[in-house]
Scaffold this motif. Structure first.
Motif, PDB file in Angstrom:
ATOM      1  N   ASP A  18       0.975  -1.205   0.034  1.00 35.33           N
ATOM      2  CA  ASP A  18       0.054  -0.089  -0.108  1.00 35.33           C
ATOM      3  C   ASP A  18       0.859   1.189  -0.053  1.00 35.33           C
ATOM      4  N   HIS A  19       2.162   1.269  -0.228  1.00 33.93           N
ATOM      5  CA  HIS A  19       3.039   2.380  -0.103  1.00 33.93           C
ATOM      6  C   HIS A  19       2.885   2.925  -1.640  1.00 33.93           C
ATOM      7  N   PRO A  20       3.198   4.546  -1.546  1.00 28.82           N
ATOM      8  CA  PRO A  20       2.913   5.074  -2.849  1.00 28.82           C
ATOM      9  C   PRO A  20       3.820   4.856  -3.793  1.00 28.82           C
ATOM     10  N   LEU A  21       4.927   4.352  -3.477  1.00 21.88           N
ATOM     11  CA  LEU A  21       5.945   4.069  -4.462  1.00 21.88           C
ATOM     12  C   LEU A  21       5.556   2.660  -5.340  1.00 21.88           C
ATOM     13  N   ALA A  22       4.921   1.751  -4.645  1.00 24.22           N
ATOM     14  CA  ALA A  22       4.238   0.467  -5.140  1.00 24.22           C
ATOM     15  C   ALA A  22       3.590   0.734  -6.432  1.00 24.22           C
ATOM     16  N   SER A  23       2.830   1.695  -6.629  1.00 22.02           N
ATOM     17  CA  SER A  23       1.996   2.017  -7.947  1.00 22.02           C
ATOM     18  C   SER A  23       2.830   2.740  -9.023  1.00 22.02           C
ATOM     19  N   LEU A  24       4.395   3.127  -8.836  1.00 26.41           N
ATOM     20  CA  LEU A  24       5.008   3.704  -9.852  1.00 26.41           C
ATOM     21  C   LEU A  24       5.536   2.648 -10.696  1.00 26.41           C
ATOM     22  N   SER A  25       5.513   2.949 -12.109  1.00 30.54           N
ATOM     23  CA  SER A  25       6.011   2.254 -13.071  1.00 30.54           C
ATOM     24  C   SER A  25       7.664   2.278 -13.173  1.00 30.54           C
ATOM     25  N   ARG A  26       8.064   3.440 -12.846  1.00 28.84           N
ATOM     26  CA  ARG A  26       9.324   3.721 -13.005  1.00 28.84           C
ATOM     27  C   ARG A  26      10.067   4.797 -11.783  1.00 28.84           C
ATOM     28  N   ILE A  27      10.605   4.501 -10.898  1.00 32.18           N
ATOM     29  CA  ILE A  27      11.001   5.333  -9.833  1.00 32.18           C
ATOM     30  C   ILE A  27      12.099   6.189  -9.869  1.00 32.18           C
ATOM     31  N   THR A  28      12.197   7.133  -9.601  1.00 32.65           N
ATOM     32  CA  THR A  28      13.321   8.323  -9.961  1.00 32.65           C
ATOM     33  C   THR A  28      13.849   8.312  -8.516  1.00 32.65           C
ATOM     34  N   ILE A  29      15.226   8.871  -8.514  1.00 31.95           N
ATOM     35  CA  ILE A  29      16.038   9.186  -7.502  1.00 31.95           C
ATOM     36  C   ILE A  29      15.334  10.433  -6.728  1.00 31.95           C
ATOM     37  N   GLU A  30      14.552  11.147  -7.583  1.00 30.68           N
ATOM     38  CA  GLU A  30      13.589  12.478  -6.707  1.00 30.68           C
ATOM     39  C   GLU A  30      12.727  11.611  -5.998  1.00 30.68           C
TER      40      GLU A  30
END
Length: 324
Positions: A175-187
């Motif tokens: 349920d973490h916000p990053l879990a739904s991102l297709s590609r994570i940036t360093i920002e």
């Protein structure tokens, strides 16, 4: 001058000038060690250790040179024993490995299983610790091999040979916000508190390099030496985990989301190292090859013959290594 006296002064240094701890480790008496150290100093006409009352406080400049030579002598004595054992007990002996928790738990089990099957009479001992602890164990002769990735400057006294590359993954609860991102940036990563290895943020680490390049400051809220401990605190919501990809188990960790971070952080190289001048027995060469098949006995001997780490690094430059 006696060999026993040289062993005593070397062990006193290894035990941070604690004579009591040295005596306990060597199964002898504290007065006995103190007496032998004094006798050696009297014979040489110098002080090896500085003192405050009965307590040793520091190693003198002259004492440091004596101890360096003593360590070389003791290493050669051990080498003589190993040479004899190579011919009298070719399939028996001991192997001490110093490494991190991640390597011990995820990279080594199958290698060790195969090694023990081949050499059932070799007693294998695993010592886990931080890069500093691992390098000290190897430098003091308490470990035959150091297997490490981070803080390579700590291993300048060892012959270090490249074994394989490994990458990192970002782990978060589902349920973490990053879990739904297709590609994570360093920002994206910089917006969240991080949990990672205790040695993951030295100046030369891949993680710190990535944040420095982006001119961002990571917020590290928790560090540990164990990937399993880090995963526990990720589950508690303490922060976003940055761990070795090899440490994720699809079944055991199915409650977590693992996101490849190889585009964020450069891959790291795991190396195996040993003291220069150490006599390597046949089963030691075999262990190296089990761990890194490209490091055959012939390759290892050629690397050691170069006698300079930069030349060794050049020898492997541009060569493909396996990825784990």
């Amino acid at each position: 001058m006696k060999l026993q006296q040289l062993r005593f002064i070397a062990e006193v240094v290894n035990h941070n000038l604690n004579v009591s701890a040295t005596a306990e480790n060597l199964y002898t008496s504290q007065p006995g060690i103190s007496k032998q150290v004094r006798m050696l100093e009297d014979e040489l006409g110098i002080q090896i250790f500085g003192r405050s009352g009965k307590h040793l406080t520091h190693v003198t400049p002259a004492g440091q040179q004596v101890i360096n030579i003593a360590n070389d002598i003791l290493s050669k004595v051990e080498g003589i024993k190993k040479v004899a054992e190579e011919y009298t007990l070719p399939d028996q002996g001991e192997l001490n490995i110093a490494t991190t928790d991640t390597q011990a738990r995820y990279a080594l089990p199958t290698i060790i299983k195969g090694f023990i099957k081949r050499y059932p009479k070799v007693n294998l001992h695993m010592h886990q610790g931080t890069p500093t602890q691992i390098s000290e164990l190897a430098a003091h002769g308490n470990a035959d091999f150091a297997i490490a990735t981070e803080a390579m400057h700590l291993y300048s006294d060892l012959v270090m040979l490249p074994c394989y590359y490994w990458n990192r993954s970002i782990i978060v609860p589902k349920d973490h916000p990053l879990a739904s991102l297709s590609r994570i940036t360093i920002e994206d990563l910089a917006k969240h508190p991080l949990v990672t290895y205790v040695f993951g943020f030295d100046r030369s680490s891949a993680i710190e390099k990535a944040f420095n390049k982006a001119e961002l400051e990571p917020r590290v809220v928790f560090t540990a030496t164990s990937a399993e401990v880090l995963k526990t605190y990720v589950r508690l919501g303490l922060g976003v985990g940055v761990i070795a990809s090899m440490a994720m188990d699809p079944e055991l960790d199915k409650d977590l989301v693992s996101i490849d971070a190889s585009h964020l952080f450069e891959s790291s190289t795991t190396k195996i190292g040993f003291r220069r001048g150490n006599f390597l027995r046949t089963y030691m060469y075999d262990f190296i090859e089990y761990f890194a098949p490209h490091l055959t006995r012939d390759v290892v001997e050629k690397a050691v013959a170069l006698r300079d780490q930069q030349l060794i690094d050049n020898m492997f430059a541009g060569k493909d290594l396996p990825v784990r």
